[in-house]
Design a protein around this motif. Structure first.
Motif, PDB file in Angstrom:
ATOM      1  N   GLN A   1      27.591  30.629  51.843  1.00  0.00           N
ATOM      2  CA  GLN A   1      26.385  31.467  50.907  1.00  0.00           C
ATOM      3  C   GLN A   1      25.379  31.868  51.876  1.00  0.00           C
ATOM      4  OE1 GLN A   1      25.852  33.604  48.144  1.00  0.00           O
ATOM      5  NE2 GLN A   1      27.251  32.001  47.543  1.00  0.00           N
TER       6      GLN A   1
ATOM      7  N   TRP B   1      24.388  41.097  44.368  1.00  0.00           N
ATOM      8  CA  TRP B   1      26.050  41.238  44.234  1.00  0.00           C
ATOM      9  C   TRP B   1      26.545  41.542  45.550  1.00  0.00           C
ATOM     10  CZ3 TRP B   1      28.842  40.160  40.242  1.00  0.00           C
ATOM     11  CH2 TRP B   1      28.377  40.033  38.827  1.00  0.00           C
TER      12      TRP B   1
ATOM     13  N   GLY C   1      27.014  37.900  47.025  1.00  0.00           N
ATOM     14  CA  GLY C   1      28.099  37.235  46.408  1.00  0.00           C
ATOM     15  C   GLY C   1      29.449  37.510  46.797  1.00  0.00           C
ATOM     16  N   LEU C   2      29.597  38.937  46.997  1.00  0.00           N
ATOM     17  CA  LEU C   2      30.985  39.372  47.421  1.00  0.00           C
ATOM     18  C   LEU C   2      31.207  39.135  48.708  1.00  0.00           C
ATOM     19  CD1 LEU C   2      31.079  43.263  45.853  1.00  0.00           C
ATOM     20  CD2 LEU C   2      32.567  41.242  45.163  1.00  0.00           C
TER      21      LEU C   2
ATOM     22  N   ALA D   1      31.942  35.219  48.859  1.00  0.00           N
ATOM     23  CA  ALA D   1      33.436  35.108  48.264  1.00  0.00           C
ATOM     24  C   ALA D   1      34.430  35.540  49.303  1.00  0.00           C
ATOM     25  CB  ALA D   1      33.495  35.959  47.179  1.00  0.00           C
TER      26      ALA D   1
ATOM     27  N   TYR E   1      37.162  32.989  51.203  1.00  0.00           N
ATOM     28  CA  TYR E   1      38.597  33.327  51.082  1.00  0.00           C
ATOM     29  C   TYR E   1      39.093  33.358  52.240  1.00  0.00           C
ATOM     30  CZ  TYR E   1      42.916  36.260  50.238  1.00  0.00           C
ATOM     31  OH  TYR E   1      44.252  36.546  50.303  1.00  0.00           O
TER      32      TYR E   1
ATOM     33  N   LEU F   1      35.907  30.870  44.907  1.00  0.00           N
ATOM     34  CA  LEU F   1      35.585  32.391  45.075  1.00  0.00           C
ATOM     35  C   LEU F   1      34.624  32.925  43.885  1.00  0.00           C
ATOM     36  CD1 LEU F   1      39.052  33.306  46.366  1.00  0.00           C
ATOM     37  CD2 LEU F   1      37.402  32.558  47.689  1.00  0.00           C
ATOM     38  N   LEU F   2      34.876  32.527  42.695  1.00  0.00           N
ATOM     39  CA  LEU F   2      34.188  32.921  41.670  1.00  0.00           C
ATOM     40  C   LEU F   2      32.855  32.275  41.742  1.00  0.00           C
ATOM     41  CD1 LEU F   2      33.999  34.425  38.767  1.00  0.00           C
ATOM     42  CD2 LEU F   2      35.024  32.440  37.717  1.00  0.00           C
TER      43      LEU F   2
ATOM     44  N   GLN G   1      31.122  31.357  44.168  1.00  0.00           N
ATOM     45  CA  GLN G   1      30.362  32.255  45.415  1.00  0.00           C
ATOM     46  C   GLN G   1      29.955  33.525  44.981  1.00  0.00           C
ATOM     47  OE1 GLN G   1      29.409  30.139  47.356  1.00  0.00           O
ATOM     48  NE2 GLN G   1      30.686  30.251  49.329  1.00  0.00           N
ATOM     49  N   LEU G   2      30.785  34.096  44.112  1.00  0.00           N
ATOM     50  CA  LEU G   2      30.248  35.702  43.744  1.00  0.00           C
ATOM     51  C   LEU G   2      29.210  35.472  42.722  1.00  0.00           C
ATOM     52  CD1 LEU G   2      31.112  38.501  43.316  1.00  0.00           C
ATOM     53  CD2 LEU G   2      32.559  37.924  41.554  1.00  0.00           C
ATOM     54  N   LEU G   3      29.206  34.475  41.714  1.00  0.00           N
ATOM     55  CA  LEU G   3      28.228  34.551  40.700  1.00  0.00           C
ATOM     56  C   LEU G   3      26.926  33.655  40.887  1.00  0.00           C
ATOM     57  CD1 LEU G   3      30.658  34.128  37.657  1.00  0.00           C
ATOM     58  CD2 LEU G   3      29.622  36.375  38.578  1.00  0.00           C
TER      59      LEU G   3
END
Length: 309
Positions: A72, A101, A104-105, A108, A112, A121-122, A124-126
């Motif tokens: 992150q 956003w 976060g992508l 993630a 991955y 992954l979820l 990290q995205l949120l």
């Protein structure tokens, strides 16, 4: 007075006649109190003292939560660099929400690439989005401190052990009780006993045998210990890491851990448990080990697995 420890688990305090008669100086008393406090916060390691810091450092570095945090931070740094470059060369300004956003992508994607578990992954995205939303709510700082302390006492060891709090239910307790040999004294332990429901249920319904729970997180351990005391239950609860226990002391071991812990659990159980003893695991299976017992405690719930040694 002296603090007794066995296998990394604090099991009690005892008096010594020699210590009763000898006066205890202030420095020595302070040392004993400090040692007891540290033993409560950090269970004693069973390895050599000189090796303990190395083992802890290696375990800390291998923690997926630390890797996720580093991913992150890397994503945040890369996004900041890209925003600065865009603003300098093209005078393009990206809105804060879009940048969050994108971070976060990217985090993630890095996770991955580094093969973290899918649920990371979820997260990290949120995670950046959740930070932005929380910041907009203008909550007082004390709220976050209390929230942090609450989660810390409940998920004390999750960062290192990768075993979050998973509560079992009464249908699981009944399924476990049905697998225990009737009218036979046995030694049962729930490793990661949480708030102690299973251990107290078995201690109440079976008058023979010894029923123990071991829990590393301070809050569940303290609550289960006081529940047993207030209800005058025969259940015993100790605080510590189950990896420091001697599994040969028990006839039945129950676990509701996580997929990340199952391989190490099997290695320890297969090495230490006596022939004829039983290892039970709710929901999570042991890799490459076919269970001898598979039971569905409830029609729509996970399975209860058992391996006979």
């Amino acid at each position: 007075m002296r603090c007794k420890a066995r296998g990394g688990v604090i099991v009690g305090y005892g008096d010594d006649e020699q210590h009763r008669s000898a006066p205890v100086g202030a420095a020595k008393l302070a040392k004993l109190l400090l040692r007891g406090a540290l033993a409560w916060v950090v269970p004693v390691d069973s390895g050599k003292p000189s090796e303990a810091p190395v083992v802890r450092a290696r375990s800390l570095w291998q923690a997926p939560a630390l890797h996720a945090l580093l991913h992150q931070c890397l994503a945040f740094l890369l996004i900041c660099i890209c925003l600065i470059v865009l603003e300098i060369h093209s005078e393009v300004q990206i809105r804060l929400g879009i940048a969050v956003w994108l971070q976060g992508l990217l985090a993630a994607a890095i996770s991955y690439w580094r093969r973290l578990a899918p649920w990371w992954l979820l997260i990290q995205l949120l995670f950046p989005v959740a930070l932005l939303v929380t910041y907009g709510m203008q909550l007082p700082p004390i709220f976050f401190l209390l929230l942090f302390l609450g989660f810390l006492t409940l998920y004390w060891s999750t960062f290192r052990t990768q075993v979050p709090y998973y509560p079992s239910n009464r249908s699981v307790w009944q399924a476990v009780a049905a697998l225990l040999p009737p009218d036979q004294p046995l030694r049962f332990i729930d490793i990661g006993s949480g708030f102690g429901g299973l251990v107290m249920e078995l201690a109440a319904t079976r008058r023979e045998g010894a029923f123990t729970g071991v829990e590393l997180a301070p809050l569940p351990w303290l609550i289960s210990k006081w529940r047993a005391r207030l209800q005058r239950s025969r259940a015993k609860f100790i605080r510590g890491d189950y990896m420091h226990l001697d599994f040969s002391d028990y006839d039945v071991i129950f676990a509701y851990l996580s997929p990340a812990a199952m391989a190490a659990l099997w290695e320890k159980a297969h090495t230490e448990m006596r022939p004829g003893s039983l290892l039970l695991s709710y929901e999570f299976v042991i890799p490459d080990q076919v269970p001898d017992i598979v039971i569905a405690p409830s029609p729509d719930g996970p399975m209860l697995h058992g391996w006979r040694m």
